[in-house]
Design an enzyme around this catalytic site. Structure first.
Site, PDB file in Angstrom:
ATOM      1  N   LYS A   1      28.696  31.250 -24.041  1.00 13.31           N
ATOM      2  CA  LYS A   1      29.607  32.306 -23.567  1.00 13.31           C
ATOM      3  C   LYS A   1      30.342  31.849 -22.299  1.00 13.31           C
ATOM      4  CE  LYS A   1      25.767  34.279 -21.030  1.00 13.31           C
ATOM      5  NZ  LYS A   1      24.560  35.102 -21.185  1.00 13.31           N
TER       6      LYS A   1
ATOM      7  N   TYR B   1      41.966  29.575   9.209  1.00 17.70           N
ATOM      8  CA  TYR B   1      42.180  31.014   9.396  1.00 17.70           C
ATOM      9  C   TYR B   1      41.028  31.684  10.124  1.00 17.70           C
ATOM     10  CZ  TYR B   1      45.915  30.893   5.842  1.00 17.70           C
ATOM     11  OH  TYR B   1      47.048  30.638   5.135  1.00 17.70           O
TER      12      TYR B   1
END
Ligand code: PLP
Length: 394
Positions: free
Chosen positions: A52, A282
């Site tokens: 999956k 940042y």
């Protein structure tokens, strides 16, 4: 096709552009892993390959194709789209859809020749109708909720559901299974789940549940060790372990010498020197305590390096661990290369994997990200090309 468009601007053809961030998938290692896991299990145990979520980010069709070759017995996926991708590879392979189907998806079950997971009476009626419409019975695995509290019929109701499925003309019961909530951390509760599951099977009575041909399965990678000994279980569902990642260290599984299949790479964009006291990236979360050489890498959270590893992860450059400085940004990540001589623009940096004798595992990286290996693998974005290595070594 010409690489130049009518405005005269260069349109790079993606396959000819050098890679700046990529994942390497070692399909030969995947094949060796499957063979090793198989060899560690009793011979009658069926191998259900769980593929999956794009085979845990490794690439569904490449992985499923190799596992078919290596000897998987059955494939398990989360939904119809994934099932269709496996079916495209070849008719005949049994495919189990683990997730619930939406009503408008029912008609694809017969079209793609799938087996479905059943938890509710409503699903029994719907799939029976789908089987009637298709003119052949739909194979179903009954899922039993033994304490996971997600899919499955509550274990006390399981015998009644089994009778209902058996009494449905257009359904064929081919499997019964359950799923453990914390096989890696709570052996006591896992044992309780196993006990509830076996009790539910027993409650069907010897006539109610002839085991012939029925797949009885519970264990995923983390629960695998309990497959030894006498029990009605005759299949395992393996996801993470086939990719060479141990769900928890120190188990029986660490004796199965699987190897990592996945590695994650980028390259150095620029190198420069910054003075002591500079803040990096940042939010100014990191101040350099010394004059530092830094390398700006060509990968960030847009590629799947989560922001949570800011100031925590390291990458490998020239075989040396280089700590991440400040916040990971969308397209770039800054690392400290002060202690690594000769770092150049274009050098390879390994985010997860080996370089020389150094290694950063998916598990270690996931610790920095405060998450689990499953999520780390699923977080590598579609901007990152998967490069396949296919040669079977020894
Ligand atoms: C994902 C999944 C598995 C595989 O689990 P791993 O821990 O990756 O081996 C097994 N069973 C079910 C129902 C799953 O959803």
């Amino acid at each position: 096709m010409d690489a130049t468009n009518t405005q005269g601007a260069v349109t790079p053809r993606s396959e000819s552009v050098p890679l700046r961030c990529w994942a390497e998938i070692d399909l030969a290692a995947l094949e060796r892993n499957l063979r090793l896991i198989r060899a560690s299990l009793p011979a009658h145990i069926r191998y259900v390959a769980v593929v999956k979520a794009d085979a845990y980010g490794h690439g569904l069709q490449q992985v499923a194709g190799r596992l078919m070759h290596a000897g998987a017995d059955l494939f398990a996926v989360a939904n119809i789209t994934e099932a269709a991708q496996v079916r495209e590879l070849g008719p005949g392979w049994p495919i189990l859809v683990l997730g619930p189907l939406l009503p408008d998806e029912d008609r694809y079950v017969a079209e793609y020749d799938l087996a479905v997971t059943v938890s509710t009476e409503d699903e029994v009626s719907r799939f029976d109708a789908a089987g009637r419409a298709a003119g052949r019975p739909i194979p179903v695995h009954l899922k039993v909720d033994t304490g996971m509290g997600r899919l499955g019929v509550w274990h006390e109701e399981a015998p009644r559901m089994i009778r209902r499925i058996r009494g449905s003309a257009h359904l064929k019961l081919v499997g019964v299974f359950t799923h453990f909530a914390s096989p890696d951390t709570d052996p006591q509760f896992t044992e309780e789940q196993r006990r509830r599951f076996l009790a539910a099977l027993d409650a069907c009575g010897p006539a109610g549940l002839p085991m012939g041909g029925l797949l009885v399965h519970a264990d995923n990678s983390a629960g695998l060790e309990t497959m030894h000994g006498r029990s009605p279980f005759n299949a395992v569902r393996i996801g993470l372990l086939q990719f060479g990642i141990l769900p928890h260290p120190g188990s029986f599984l660490s004796q199965v010498r699987t190897e990592p299949v996945f590695s994650f790479h980028t390259r150095v964009g620029i190198v420069k020197r910054l003075p002591a006291g500079t803040t990096v990236s940042y939010g100014r979360t990191r101040t350099l305590g010394r004059a530092s050489d830094v390398a700006v890498l060509c990968a960030g959270y847009g590629d799947g390096i989560p922001r949570s590893v800011s100031n925590r992860a390291s990458v490998l450059i020239r075989g040396v661990r280089c700590p991440v400085l400040g916040r990971v940004t969308m397209d770039q990540t800054v690392v400290d290369t002060t202690d690594v001589p000769g770092v150049c623009c274009g050098d390879e940096a390994v985010i997860i994997g080996r370089q020389g004798s150094a290694e950063i595992s998916v598990g270690e990286f996931s610790g920095w990200a405060d998450t689990i290996p499953w999520e780390t693998l699923c977080s590598v974005t579609k901007r990152v090309p998967r490069v396949y290595r296919t040669v079977l070594g020894t």
